[in-house]
Design a protein around this motif. Sequence first.
Motif, mmCIF file in Angstrom:
data_model
loop_
_atom_site.group_PDB
_atom_site.id
_atom_site.type_symbol
_atom_site.label_atom_id
_atom_site.label_comp_id
_atom_site.label_asym_id
_atom_site.label_seq_id
_atom_site.Cartn_x
_atom_site.Cartn_y
_atom_site.Cartn_z
ATOM 1 N N ILE A 1 -30.277 31.013 26.640
ATOM 2 C CA ILE A 1 -31.425 31.846 26.997
ATOM 3 C C ILE A 1 -31.284 32.155 28.485
ATOM 4 N N VAL B 1 -29.090 34.323 23.022
ATOM 5 C CA VAL B 1 -30.050 34.452 21.927
ATOM 6 C C VAL B 1 -31.394 34.975 22.412
ATOM 7 N N ASP B 2 -31.577 35.006 23.715
ATOM 8 C CA ASP B 2 -32.812 35.543 24.296
ATOM 9 C C ASP B 2 -32.556 35.829 25.768
ATOM 10 N N SER B 3 -33.248 36.812 26.293
ATOM 11 C CA SER B 3 -33.140 37.127 27.720
ATOM 12 C C SER B 3 -34.501 37.595 28.215
ATOM 13 N N GLN B 4 -34.901 37.080 29.351
ATOM 14 C CA GLN B 4 -36.206 37.419 29.912
ATOM 15 C C GLN B 4 -36.050 37.790 31.379
ATOM 16 N N ARG C 1 -43.254 28.920 28.516
ATOM 17 C CA ARG C 1 -42.722 29.798 27.480
ATOM 18 C C ARG C 1 -41.203 29.687 27.374
ATOM 19 N N LEU C 2 -40.537 29.640 28.511
ATOM 20 C CA LEU C 2 -39.079 29.508 28.508
ATOM 21 C C LEU C 2 -38.640 28.162 27.950
ATOM 22 N N ALA D 1 -39.086 28.169 24.181
ATOM 23 C CA ALA D 1 -38.051 28.965 23.515
ATOM 24 C C ALA D 1 -36.732 28.194 23.449
ATOM 25 N N LYS E 1 -34.917 27.140 19.882
ATOM 26 C CA LYS E 1 -33.618 27.735 19.563
ATOM 27 C C LYS E 1 -32.446 26.811 19.895
#
Length: 325
Positions: free
Chosen positions: A213, A236-239, A254-255, A258, A262
């Motif tokens: 992430i 699998v996720d990027s913010q 939140r991070l 996540a 995952k």
Amino acid sequence: MLAPVAALYGRIAHSRMSKDPAYRSTLPVICVGNFTAGGGGKTPTPSPSATALKAAGRTPAFLTRGYGGAARGVVRVEGQAADEVGDEPLLLAEVAPTFVAADRVAGAKAIEASGADIIVMDDGFQNPSLAKDLSLIVVDAASGLGNRRVIPAGPLRAPLAGQLARADALAVIGEGNKAASLVEAFERAGKPVLKAKIAPDCDARWLGVLPVIGFAGIARPTKFFATLRGNGARLVDSQGFPDHHRFKEREAQRLLKAADEKSAMLVTTQKDWVRLPDDDPESAVTELKNRSRPFPIVVTFEDADRLAALLSDAATQRAKHSKRI
């Protein structure tokens, strides 16, 4: 719709840049800046400039504004937190002595008394207060100058023609053709154009161990995420967050959530990682720092000898000028 405001901003910026410098340091001043506001790849570029100068026997010191820090006056970076001196100065200080000063003249005078023999100014190209002996402009090859309009209609900090006239050399970072016309403009003017790329400053194989992430509070987070993918990360996720972002508790929570859901590791930029505080063990932001891993990058020039010669020539010419005076 923003064109009238941009025109007014451009006239003010051009007028400011056209002023004679208020002060010429007793030391050579190398400015590493850009024409646009953010996203040009400038952040990691001052470091190889200082490294090249050190290899040539010089004793450089960085002068930076320290964006995002609360420090006032002139502060030498010596172990402070990012909320005091800013995030980029913490990274620069790992390479050479670093001084934070919104007043560039006061900062230059402090460096003159520090034992350094050359100043590498991080940003400040458009600031007329301190005379520069060499202005190296950095541009991202993949984004160029955007729509070539002045703030707020576009990314330019001042009208392009006036900035081109005051620039001495260009460093093109990465792959792409969006900077082609800018390269041509520099070459027509007989000004050096250097090419460089961003590379990992570590063995990147660890990126492929677990899902990743990515999160980043920089001008172009998508560029960082592409770098992660390009170095083997299974993203699998990027913010993304705004540049110099101060992470809040709910964002950290939140991070972290996540990552747990995952079974992923959290990876961020060096700038973001040093900006995360680690002084409150009960804080989610502190936990985010402890559970995240920075992915260090470095700018490498295709012709490092040419960069070194460019910097050394500027310093030598300044020394000759000072002797004549």
